[in-house]
Design a protein around this motif. Structure first.
Motif, PDB file in Angstrom:
ATOM      1  N   ILE A  88     -22.473  -5.886  13.801  1.00 17.98           N
ATOM      2  CA  ILE A  88     -22.060  -5.009  12.703  1.00 17.98           C
ATOM      3  C   ILE A  88     -20.575  -4.665  12.789  1.00 17.98           C
ATOM      4  CG2 ILE A  88     -22.359  -2.713  11.676  1.00 17.98           C
ATOM      5  CD1 ILE A  88     -25.312  -2.857  12.608  1.00 17.98           C
ATOM      6  N   LEU A  89     -20.094  -4.295  13.978  1.00 16.80           N
ATOM      7  CA  LEU A  89     -18.734  -3.788  14.133  1.00 16.80           C
ATOM      8  C   LEU A  89     -17.740  -4.815  14.651  1.00 16.80           C
ATOM      9  CD1 LEU A  89     -19.364  -0.231  15.677  1.00 16.80           C
ATOM     10  CD2 LEU A  89     -18.818  -0.784  13.305  1.00 16.80           C
ATOM     11  N   GLY A  90     -18.214  -5.880  15.309  1.00 16.41           N
ATOM     12  CA  GLY A  90     -17.295  -6.824  15.922  1.00 16.41           C
ATOM     13  C   GLY A  90     -17.100  -6.538  17.399  1.00 16.41           C
ATOM     14  N   TRP A  91     -16.085  -7.144  18.001  1.00 15.06           N
ATOM     15  CA  TRP A  91     -15.919  -7.123  19.458  1.00 15.06           C
ATOM     16  C   TRP A  91     -14.951  -6.063  19.977  1.00 15.06           C
ATOM     17  CZ3 TRP A  91     -10.795  -7.891  19.797  1.00 15.06           C
ATOM     18  CH2 TRP A  91     -10.165  -8.708  18.836  1.00 15.06           C
ATOM     19  N   ASN A  92     -14.105  -5.474  19.133  1.00 18.08           N
ATOM     20  CA  ASN A  92     -13.113  -4.504  19.601  1.00 18.08           C
ATOM     21  C   ASN A  92     -13.708  -3.094  19.601  1.00 18.08           C
ATOM     22  OD1 ASN A  92     -10.530  -3.793  20.578  1.00 18.08           O
ATOM     23  ND2 ASN A  92      -9.871  -3.190  18.530  1.00 18.08           N
ATOM     24  N   ILE A  93     -14.754  -2.902  20.397  1.00 15.91           N
ATOM     25  CA  ILE A  93     -15.557  -1.679  20.330  1.00 15.91           C
ATOM     26  C   ILE A  93     -15.686  -1.019  21.702  1.00 15.91           C
ATOM     27  CG2 ILE A  93     -16.888  -2.397  18.320  1.00 15.91           C
ATOM     28  CD1 ILE A  93     -19.137  -3.267  20.256  1.00 15.91           C
ATOM     29  N   TYR A  94     -16.076   0.230  21.660  1.00 13.20           N
ATOM     30  CA  TYR A  94     -16.433   0.950  22.887  1.00 13.20           C
ATOM     31  C   TYR A  94     -17.304   2.138  22.519  1.00 13.20           C
ATOM     32  CZ  TYR A  94     -13.264   5.063  22.479  1.00 13.20           C
ATOM     33  OH  TYR A  94     -12.657   6.242  22.120  1.00 13.20           O
ATOM     34  N   LEU A  95     -17.826   2.796  23.549  1.00 13.36           N
ATOM     35  CA  LEU A  95     -18.649   3.987  23.357  1.00 13.36           C
ATOM     36  C   LEU A  95     -17.705   5.185  23.251  1.00 13.36           C
ATOM     37  CD1 LEU A  95     -21.814   4.731  23.460  1.00 13.36           C
ATOM     38  CD2 LEU A  95     -21.229   5.697  25.686  1.00 13.36           C
ATOM     39  N   TYR A  96     -17.503   5.696  22.047  1.00 15.11           N
ATOM     40  CA  TYR A  96     -16.537   6.776  21.848  1.00 15.11           C
ATOM     41  C   TYR A  96     -17.184   8.156  21.887  1.00 15.11           C
ATOM     42  CZ  TYR A  96     -17.896   8.015  17.064  1.00 15.11           C
ATOM     43  OH  TYR A  96     -18.577   8.483  15.969  1.00 15.11           O
ATOM     44  N   HIS A  97     -18.510   8.186  21.913  1.00 13.85           N
ATOM     45  CA  HIS A  97     -19.195   9.477  21.823  1.00 13.85           C
ATOM     46  C   HIS A  97     -20.638   9.292  22.262  1.00 13.85           C
ATOM     47  CE1 HIS A  97     -20.207  13.448  20.531  1.00 13.85           C
ATOM     48  NE2 HIS A  97     -20.699  13.140  19.351  1.00 13.85           N
ATOM     49  N   ALA A  98     -21.166  10.252  22.997  1.00  9.97           N
ATOM     50  CA  ALA A  98     -22.584  10.223  23.362  1.00  9.97           C
ATOM     51  C   ALA A  98     -23.060  11.656  23.539  1.00  9.97           C
ATOM     52  CB  ALA A  98     -22.800   9.428  24.646  1.00  9.97           C
ATOM     53  N   HIS A  99     -24.249  11.933  23.055  1.00  9.74           N
ATOM     54  CA  HIS A  99     -24.804  13.267  23.252  1.00  9.74           C
ATOM     55  C   HIS A  99     -26.329  13.212  23.191  1.00  9.74           C
ATOM     56  CE1 HIS A  99     -24.383  12.994  18.823  1.00  9.74           C
ATOM     57  NE2 HIS A  99     -25.478  13.729  18.771  1.00  9.74           N
ATOM     58  N   ARG A 135     -16.307   2.313   7.371  1.00 12.88           N
ATOM     59  CA  ARG A 135     -17.436   2.478   8.293  1.00 12.88           C
ATOM     60  C   ARG A 135     -16.972   3.036   9.641  1.00 12.88           C
ATOM     61  NH1 ARG A 135     -20.842  -2.647   8.562  1.00 12.88           N
ATOM     62  NH2 ARG A 135     -22.012  -1.634   6.890  1.00 12.88           N
ATOM     63  N   LEU A 136     -16.036   2.399  10.293  1.00 15.97           N
ATOM     64  CA  LEU A 136     -15.395   2.832  11.536  1.00 15.97           C
ATOM     65  C   LEU A 136     -16.314   2.882  12.754  1.00 15.97           C
ATOM     66  CD1 LEU A 136     -12.996   5.714  10.371  1.00 15.97           C
ATOM     67  CD2 LEU A 136     -12.476   3.291  10.681  1.00 15.97           C
ATOM     68  N   SER A 137     -17.519   3.385  12.587  1.00 18.86           N
ATOM     69  CA  SER A 137     -18.391   3.566  13.752  1.00 18.86           C
ATOM     70  C   SER A 137     -19.844   3.650  13.308  1.00 18.86           C
ATOM     71  CB  SER A 137     -18.012   4.842  14.517  1.00 18.86           C
ATOM     72  OG  SER A 137     -18.242   6.000  13.735  1.00 18.86           O
ATOM     73  N   LEU A 138     -20.705   3.569  14.279  1.00 19.05           N
ATOM     74  CA  LEU A 138     -22.135   3.773  14.037  1.00 19.05           C
ATOM     75  C   LEU A 138     -22.736   4.456  15.258  1.00 19.05           C
ATOM     76  CD1 LEU A 138     -23.959   1.569  15.870  1.00 19.05           C
ATOM     77  CD2 LEU A 138     -23.053  -0.013  14.172  1.00 19.05           C
ATOM     78  N   LYS A 139     -23.899   4.992  15.085  1.00 19.72           N
ATOM     79  CA  LYS A 139     -24.642   5.582  16.205  1.00 19.72           C
ATOM     80  C   LYS A 139     -25.977   4.897  16.349  1.00 19.72           C
ATOM     81  CE  LYS A 139     -22.739  10.267  16.398  1.00 19.72           C
ATOM     82  NZ  LYS A 139     -22.970  11.696  16.047  1.00 19.72           N
ATOM     83  N   GLY A 216     -22.718   6.607  20.362  1.00 20.58           N
ATOM     84  CA  GLY A 216     -21.823   6.313  19.259  1.00 20.58           C
ATOM     85  C   GLY A 216     -20.832   5.213  19.625  1.00 20.58           C
ATOM     86  N   TYR A 217     -20.834   4.132  18.857  1.00 18.22           N
ATOM     87  CA  TYR A 217     -19.924   3.012  19.086  1.00 18.22           C
ATOM     88  C   TYR A 217     -18.896   2.956  17.961  1.00 18.22           C
ATOM     89  CZ  TYR A 217     -23.493   1.380  22.371  1.00 18.22           C
ATOM     90  OH  TYR A 217     -24.379   1.288  23.411  1.00 18.22           O
ATOM     91  N   GLY A 218     -17.647   2.779  18.332  1.00 15.76           N
ATOM     92  CA  GLY A 218     -16.587   2.674  17.340  1.00 15.76           C
ATOM     93  C   GLY A 218     -15.501   1.740  17.829  1.00 15.76           C
ATOM     94  N   TYR A 219     -14.472   1.586  17.026  1.00 15.21           N
ATOM     95  CA  TYR A 219     -13.361   0.722  17.402  1.00 15.21           C
ATOM     96  C   TYR A 219     -12.542   1.371  18.514  1.00 15.21           C
ATOM     97  CZ  TYR A 219     -14.858  -1.838  13.362  1.00 15.21           C
ATOM     98  OH  TYR A 219     -15.636  -2.554  12.491  1.00 15.21           O
ATOM     99  N   ARG A 220     -11.935   0.540  19.338  1.00 15.87           N
ATOM    100  CA  ARG A 220     -11.283   1.030  20.546  1.00 15.87           C
ATOM    101  C   ARG A 220     -10.063   1.891  20.243  1.00 15.87           C
ATOM    102  NH1 ARG A 220      -9.034  -2.789  22.880  1.00 15.87           N
ATOM    103  NH2 ARG A 220      -8.857  -1.922  24.982  1.00 15.87           N
ATOM    104  N   TRP A 221      -9.517   1.815  19.026  1.00 16.72           N
ATOM    105  CA  TRP A 221      -8.374   2.651  18.679  1.00 16.72           C
ATOM    106  C   TRP A 221      -8.795   4.023  18.178  1.00 16.72           C
ATOM    107  CZ3 TRP A 221      -9.604   2.810  13.581  1.00 16.72           C
ATOM    108  CH2 TRP A 221     -10.107   1.653  12.981  1.00 16.72           C
ATOM    109  N   ILE A 222     -10.087   4.312  18.162  1.00 16.91           N
ATOM    110  CA  ILE A 222     -10.589   5.643  17.824  1.00 16.91           C
ATOM    111  C   ILE A 222     -10.635   6.482  19.096  1.00 16.91           C
ATOM    112  CG2 ILE A 222     -12.596   6.943  17.013  1.00 16.91           C
ATOM    113  CD1 ILE A 222     -13.309   4.554  15.268  1.00 16.91           C
ATOM    114  N   ARG A 223     -10.198   7.706  19.025  1.00 18.08           N
ATOM    115  CA  ARG A 223     -10.248   8.603  20.187  1.00 18.08           C
ATOM    116  C   ARG A 223     -11.693   8.982  20.505  1.00 18.08           C
ATOM    117  NH1 ARG A 223      -5.392  11.528  21.288  1.00 18.08           N
ATOM    118  NH2 ARG A 223      -6.635  13.281  22.032  1.00 18.08           N
ATOM    119  N   THR A 224     -11.944   9.335  21.748  1.00 21.57           N
ATOM    120  CA  THR A 224     -13.269   9.834  22.099  1.00 21.57           C
ATOM    121  C   THR A 224     -13.526  11.146  21.366  1.00 21.57           C
ATOM    122  OG1 THR A 224     -12.353  10.967  24.045  1.00 21.57           O
ATOM    123  CG2 THR A 224     -13.304   8.781  24.375  1.00 21.57           C
ATOM    124  N   LYS A 225     -14.796  11.380  21.044  1.00 28.60           N
ATOM    125  CA  LYS A 225     -15.153  12.596  20.299  1.00 28.60           C
ATOM    126  C   LYS A 225     -15.608  13.715  21.231  1.00 28.60           C
ATOM    127  CE  LYS A 225     -17.388  14.032  16.011  1.00 28.60           C
ATOM    128  NZ  LYS A 225     -17.870  15.332  16.503  1.00 28.60           N
TER     129      LYS A 225
END
Length: 277
Positions: A88-99, A135-139, A216-225
């Motif tokens: 869905i998001l591609g390869w430039n991703i990371y876990l920017y948020h988890a709760h 879209r930017l991110s998904l959970k 929560g997964y988003g693009y790596r240029w998004i700051r952690t939430k």
């Protein structure tokens, strides 16, 4: 990353559903054994928070739980889920948020009050100049408790609302927006949802405590939430997990990544080249 994970890649039917509805339900994403282990660790944290003074009648929102146990960490690059995320998001991703969220029985009478409907990402929805919003991110929400029936603190969505910048609410704040439905799933289910999908939590009018883990997964240029303290896990992680935990060579690599920044790209070049551009 074992290539066998590709058997869980996003199917065309799943892609169609996610793109059209803004969410996707994957049943039995977790085995009963995984649910039991994760629930035990969830309950340990919850009991600790109650002992420390958390009000047992209010929901517990607890971020940064990944370092608390290896079972949580292992879901970061879970083979039954991550291939759908990168599809869905591609390869430039990371876990920017988890709760994690525990929603105990409210102890209150059921009412028709409108829930707290929203899109994720806060100010992004006011400051991004586009329509529809990006879209930017998904959970991915892993359900550990049984919410297969309504009134159990279910997560509600308006299908297709991810393409709407605004959602009309009932004028008298009674009832839910047109088309709203509760997401009813069994323990072990994973629910993927686009951050733009209008959604809301609901009161728990049952006798069960709702237990959910959100990744929560988003693009790596998004700051952690949230204040994710996962850096100490980098050294013991394989390269792709390190990427997903936010590691990188330097700041510019989050915008213009090298192969060292994004080992997932190199892996996909070999195993799923159609996703690499």
């Amino acid at each position: 990353m074992d290539p066998s994970c590709l058997q869980y890649a996003l199917t065309e039917e799943e892609r169609k559903q996610f793109n059209e509805l803004g969410y996707l339900i994957v049943e039995n994403a977790l085995s009963p054994e995984q649910v039991a282990e994760l629930t035990a660790e969830f309950d340990r944290i919850y009991e600790d928070k109650l002992s420390s003074g958390h009000d047992p009648k209010t929901a517990l929102f607890y971020p940064n739980f990944i370092p608390d146990h290896s079972s949580f960490l292992n879901l970061v690059d879970y083979d039954k889920v991550l291939p759908k995320v990168w599809d869905i998001l591609g390869w430039n991703i990371y876990l920017y948020h988890a709760h994690m969220i525990a929603t105990p029985p409210s102890g209150k009478a059921k009412s028709d009050a409108t829930f707290g409907w929203h899109q994720d990402s806060g100010r992004v929805n006011m400051e991004m100049e586009s329509h529809p919003r990006p879209r930017l991110s998904l959970k991915v929400a892993y359900f550990l408790s049984d919410v297969s029936e309504p009134d159990r603190g279910n997560f509600w969505v308006v299908p297709g609302s991810h393409l709407k910048d605004n959602l009309e609410m009932p004028a008298d704040r009674q009832g839910q927006p047109e088309g709203a439905i509760p997401v009813c799933v069994k323990p072990g289910s994973a629910v993927f949802f686009d951050r733009r999908t209008w959604h809301a939590g609901s009161p728990n009018w049952s006798d069960y405590t709702r237990k959910v883990l959100f990744y929560g997964y988003g693009y790596r240029w998004i700051r952690t939430k949230d204040d994710m303290t996962v850096q100490h896990l980098w050294e013991s992680s394989d390269p792709i997990r390190r990427q997903l935990l936010g590691a990188g060579v330097n700041c510019n690599g989050y915008y213009s990544p090298t192969d060292e920044d994004v080992p997932l790209r190199g892996w996909l070049k070999e195993h799923q080249p159609e996703l690499v551009r």
